[in-house]
Write an enzyme that holds these catalytic residues in place. Structure first.
Site, mmCIF file in Angstrom:
data_model
loop_
_atom_site.group_PDB
_atom_site.id
_atom_site.type_symbol
_atom_site.label_atom_id
_atom_site.label_comp_id
_atom_site.label_asym_id
_atom_site.label_seq_id
_atom_site.Cartn_x
_atom_site.Cartn_y
_atom_site.Cartn_z
ATOM 1 N N ASP A 1 66.448 -13.000 116.146
ATOM 2 C CA ASP A 1 65.841 -13.687 115.016
ATOM 3 C C ASP A 1 66.974 -14.449 114.322
ATOM 4 O OD1 ASP A 1 64.022 -14.288 112.809
ATOM 5 O OD2 ASP A 1 65.177 -12.781 111.710
ATOM 6 N N ASP B 1 65.235 -8.405 111.630
ATOM 7 C CA ASP B 1 65.445 -7.680 110.378
ATOM 8 C C ASP B 1 64.226 -7.636 109.458
ATOM 9 O OD1 ASP B 1 65.707 -10.496 109.741
ATOM 10 O OD2 ASP B 1 66.429 -9.844 107.779
ATOM 11 N N ASP C 1 59.373 -9.535 112.246
ATOM 12 C CA ASP C 1 59.982 -9.236 113.537
ATOM 13 C C ASP C 1 59.447 -7.937 114.140
ATOM 14 O OD1 ASP C 1 61.731 -11.470 113.371
ATOM 15 O OD2 ASP C 1 63.075 -10.328 112.078
#
Length: 667
Positions: A366, A560, A564
Site C-alpha cells: 500500500d 496499514d 487494506d
C-alpha cells in the site's frame, strides 16, 4: 478517483465463487477443521491454563513416577504403579487416541495418531509405562505450543465489527434522533456532524463538503463532494454539519461490505498442512509394515523362533519409530524464529507464516502510511526568496491559513511558523476543495489550488498544471505571486528496504493505492518498484491482488489501514504496520511490524528463511538418528533405553539448534 460506482463493485464481489473449506488434517487424523470440530477444545483468545492443566498434571505425574522408579520406593509397584501411569497417560492420550479411533472407523489407519497409539500401547505391554506416557505428553505439548502462537488472531473479524459506528442521527417527525443504524431505512435522512464518521451510505443533500476518505481509499488528501454525490460509510466529515439521504441498509453499507470481503478473503486463505501429517501418509504405513514384518518374517528362516522375543523387537522398533522427536523438533525450530522476530519487534501470528515468508516471490505495498509518512509537508516554495523578500505577504498567507483546520493549511503553518499575529484579515472565506480568500489593505488574497485562480481569472504559468505534488498557489492584487508545494514524503528507509528485498531475490515489488495515478507513479519511480496501480477502492485492491496472486508462488501484502484489511487477509502473508496502522489491519495481518520500520520486512524474510533452514536441519537430524536406532532395534542391538536416548537426545540437539536462530538475529 475512478467514475465507477463503488456499490456496483461491491455487489460484483458477492457473485464470486464461495471459498473452499480446507480441513485441518485433510484425509488424515481427525479429518475435520480443528477449530470448528466439536471434538476439539475451543481455542482461547489468550493463554488459558484451563486448556493446559491436563498436560501439566500429566507431566507432574510422569516426573514423580520416574522419580519413584529410580529410588525404588516400596509402595510404588504392582497395580498401583500401573494405574499411576495409566492416569498420567489418559490425561493426554485422549487427544491422540480419539482421532486415531475416528480415522480407523473411516478406514484410514495410516496416520501419526494410529502409529503413536499402537506404539504407546506396545510400550505399556512391555512394561515401559514412562515411555508410553512421555510419547503422548511430548506430542500434546508440541501441539499446544504451536497452536498458542496463532490463537491471538481468532477474534479479528469480531474486533473489526465492533469498530463500526453504533449510532445514526435520523430525521423523523422533523427532529433528528439517535437510533441504531440497523433501524434506519433507505430514503431516510441522517445527519453527520463535523469530525464524525459516516455510518451509512447516502447521497449528500447539503454541499459541497469535504470528507476524509483514507479509511476506504488510502488517499492522504481530503476529497470534496458536491450536492447529490454518493458518500460512503467509513468516511469522516471534515466540513460543518451535513445531511445524507440513505441509499443502503446498514448491512449493505460499504463498511459492512468491507468486513464481508475480509471474512471471505480470510476463509479463502489456504491452511498450511503440518509437515508431520503429510509425512505420516508415507512414514506410518512403512514403519507399521516393517514392525509387522520384523515380527512374522523371521518365522521363515530362524530355526529357534521365539514369538515373545521377536514381538519385543518389533515393539521396540515401533516405539523407536514413533515421530515424537520430529513433533518436538519442528515446532522448536519455528518458535526459535518466532522468538527472533519478537526480539526485533516483528510479531508473527503463526509459525506457518515464517515458512511462507521464506518462499515469498512477490511483495505488494500500500502507499499512504506504508511507503509514505501519511503526513503532508512543504517540499518546495516558489519563488525561493518568498519568505525573505516579501515578509508582509508571507505573514498574510500564514494568518489566512491559521483560520482553517485543513491538513494543507496546518502543514503550511507548521512550515512557516505562526507569523504576525497583528495581521488584520477581512471577509475570510473558505472555498470547499479550492482554498481560502480574504481581503486586506483593499486587495484580495488568494491561497489555494489552481482551480481557485481559474475561478477568478488570475493568470499563472501553465506548466504548473503538470506539477506532480500538491500545489497551493498564492495570488495578491490580482497577480500570481508564487506557490507552496506539499508532499506526503516517502519514508526515509523505504529505498533501503526495497534495495534489500531485491538483494534477497524478491522478483516482483509492486504498489497498490487509492491515491491519484500521477502521485503513485512518482512514488513508484523514486523507489524503483516494478509496477503500480492507482485510484483503487478496497474491492479493486482485492481483485488486483487475486490476479497477482494467481501469477506467483507466494505473495506478501504490506498495508496499514482498514481499507487494506481484505488484501491483508487474502495475501499468502499479510504484513501490517503496528505503530500507526489501524486496529483492523493489525488484527487481520499475519505479521505485524510493531515499530512501523519498513526495514523489518527484509529482516522478517531473513528470519523466515533461517528458520526454515534450521527446521529442515532438525528434521534431517531426527530422521538420521531414528533410522540408525531403528536398524539397531531390528537387529536386537537396541532396547527401549536407546529409544529414549534417540528421542531425548534428538530433542535436546533440536533445542540447541533452534536457539541459534535467536542468537543469529539477536539485538
Amino acid at each position: 478517483m475512478k467514475d465507477q460506482n463503488p456499490s456496483d463493485i461491491l455487489e460484483s464481489n458477492e457473485s464470486k465463487v464461495q471459498p473452499e473449506h480446507t480441513s485441518f488434517l485433510d484425509s488424515e487424523g481427525c479429518g475435520c477443521d480443528a477449530h470448528a470440530c466439536s471434538t476439539h477444545e475451543p481455542a482461547p483468545s489468550r493463554f488459558d491454563w484451563k486448556v493446559y492443566w491436563k498436560a501439566a498434571l500429566s507431566f507432574v505425574l510422569l516426573a514423580l513416577g520416574i522419580g519413584f522408579d529410580f529410588t525404588e520406593v516400596n509402595w510404588f509397584e504392582g497395580p498401583f504403579r500401573f494405574l499411576w501411569y495409566v492416569l498420567a497417560y489418559g490425561l493426554v492420550a485422549y487427544e491422540v487416541i480419539g482421532p486415531a479411533a475416528r480415522s480407523l472407523v473411516k478406514g484410514s489407519i495410516f496416520n501419526e495418531f494410529f502409529l503413536m497409539t499402537i506404539a504407546t500401547f506396545g510400550a505399556f505391554y512391555l512394561g515401559e509405562y514412562a515411555e508410553g506416557v512421555a510419547v503422548m505428553l511430548f506430542y500434546t505439548i508440541g501441539e499446544h505450543v504451536q497452536a498458542l502462537a496463532v490463537r491471538r488472531s481468532k477474534n479479528s473479524i469480531k474486533d473489526l465489527i465492533d469498530a463500526r459506528p453504533d449510532t445514526a442521527f435520523v430525521k423523523r417527525n422533523g427532529v433528528f434522533t439517535a437510533v441504531d443504524p440497523k433501524q434506519v431505512r433507505v430514503g431516510e435522512t441522517i445527519q453527520v456532524k463535523a469530525g464524525e464518521k459516516v455510518v451509512l451510505d447516502g447521497e449528500l443533500q447539503s454541499g459541497p463538503a469535504e470528507f476524509n476518505t483514507a479509511a476506504l481509499t488510502g488517499e492522504s488528501l481530503p476529497r470534496v463532494f458536491d450536492q447529490g454525490s454518493k458518500v460512503l460509510s467509513g468516511m469522516i466529515n471534515l466540513s460543518s454539519l451535513v445531511e445524507l439521504k440513505v441509499s443502503s441498509r446498514f448491512e449493505d453499507s460499504t463498511l459492512s461490505r468491507i468486513l464481508y470481503l475480509v471474512e471471505e478473503a480470510g476463509s479463502r486463505k489456504a491452511t498450511t498442512q503440518k509437515f508431520i501429517s503429510k509425512f505420516a501418509k508415507i512414514y506410518t504405513p512403512i514403519v507399521v509394515l516393517l514392525a509387522l514384518g520384523l515380527l512374522l518374517f523371521p518365522i521363515l528362516f530362524v530355526s529357534e523362533y521365539v514369538f515373545q522375543d521377536w514381538l519385543y523387537r518389533s515393539l521396540v522398533f515401533l516405539v523407536i519409530s514413533c515421530p515424537c522427536a520430529l513433533v518436538i523438533s519442528i515446532p522448536l525450530g519455528y518458535f526459535g524464529g518466532l522468538g527472533a522476530g519478537a526480539q526485533n519487534g516483528i510479531l508473527f501470528k503463526g509459525a506457518n507464516y515464517l515458512d511462507v515468508l521464506a518462499k515469498v516471490e512477490t511483495v505488494v505495498f500500500d502507499k499512504t502510511g506504508t511507503l509514505t509518512e501519511a503526513r503532508l509537508k512543504v517540499s518546495d516554495v516558489f519563488p525561493k526568496s518568498f519568505g525573505d523578500t516579501d515578509i508582509a505577504l508571507l505573514n498574510r498567507v500564514v494568518a489566512l491559513e491559521k483560520t482553517s483546520n485543513h491538513p494543507v493549511a496546518q502543514a503550511i503553518v507548521a512550515h512557516f511558523g505562526q507569523g504576525d499575529s497583528t495581521v488584520d484579515l477581512l471577509n475570510v472565506r473558505e472555498h470547499a476543495g479550492m482554498g481560502l480568500t480574504a481581503s486586506t489593505e483593499n486587495e484580495t488574497l488568494f491561497v489555494g489550488n489552481l482551480a481557485l485562480l481559474d475561478k477568478h481569472n488570475i493568470q499563472y504559468p501553465k506548466e504548473l498544471q503538470d506539477h506532480q505534488s500538491t500545489l497551493i498557489a498564492i495570488a495578491y492584487g490580482g497577480e500570481f505571486r508564487g506557490y507552496v508545494s506539499l508532499e506526503d514524503k516517502i519514508k526515509s528507509e523505504a529505498t533501503s528496504m526495497i534495495s534489500q528485498l531485491k538483494d534477497l531475490g524478491i522478483k516482483n515489488l509492486l504498489m497498490l493505492s487509492g491515491d491519484r495515478k500521477m502521485v503513485v507513479d512518482s512514488v513508484a519511480k523514486e523507489l524503483g518498484l516494478n509496477g503500480y496501480f492507482g485510484e483503487l477502492l478496497p474491492e479493486d485492491k482485492l481483485r488486483k491482488l487475486e490476479e497477482l496472486k494467481s501469477k506467483t508462488s507466494k505473495l506478501a501484502f504490506v498495508g496499514d489501514g482498514i481499507n487494506d484489511a481484505p488484501a491483508l487477509a487474502l495475501a499468502d502473508v499479510g504484513i501490517a504496520m503496528g505503530g500507526m496502522g489501524s486496529d483492523a489491519a493489525i488484527e487481520i495481518a499475519d505479521v505485524v511490524l510493531q515499530d512501523d520500520k519498513l526495514i523489518k520486512i527484509p529482516l522478517a524474510i531473513k528470519i523466515g528463511r533461517k528458520t526454515r533452514q534450521i527446521v529442515w536441519q532438525n528434521i534431517g537430524l531426527a530422521f538420521g538418528v531414528k533410522a540408525l536406532v531403528m536398524v539397531l532395534g531390528g537387529m536386537g542391538m537396541a532396547s527401549l533405553w536407546e529409544a529414549v536416548f534417540a528421542d531425548v537426545g534428538v530433542a535436546l540437539l533440536a533445542i540447541l539448534n533452534a536457539v541459534r536462530i535467536q542468537k543469529h538475529f539477536g539485538r
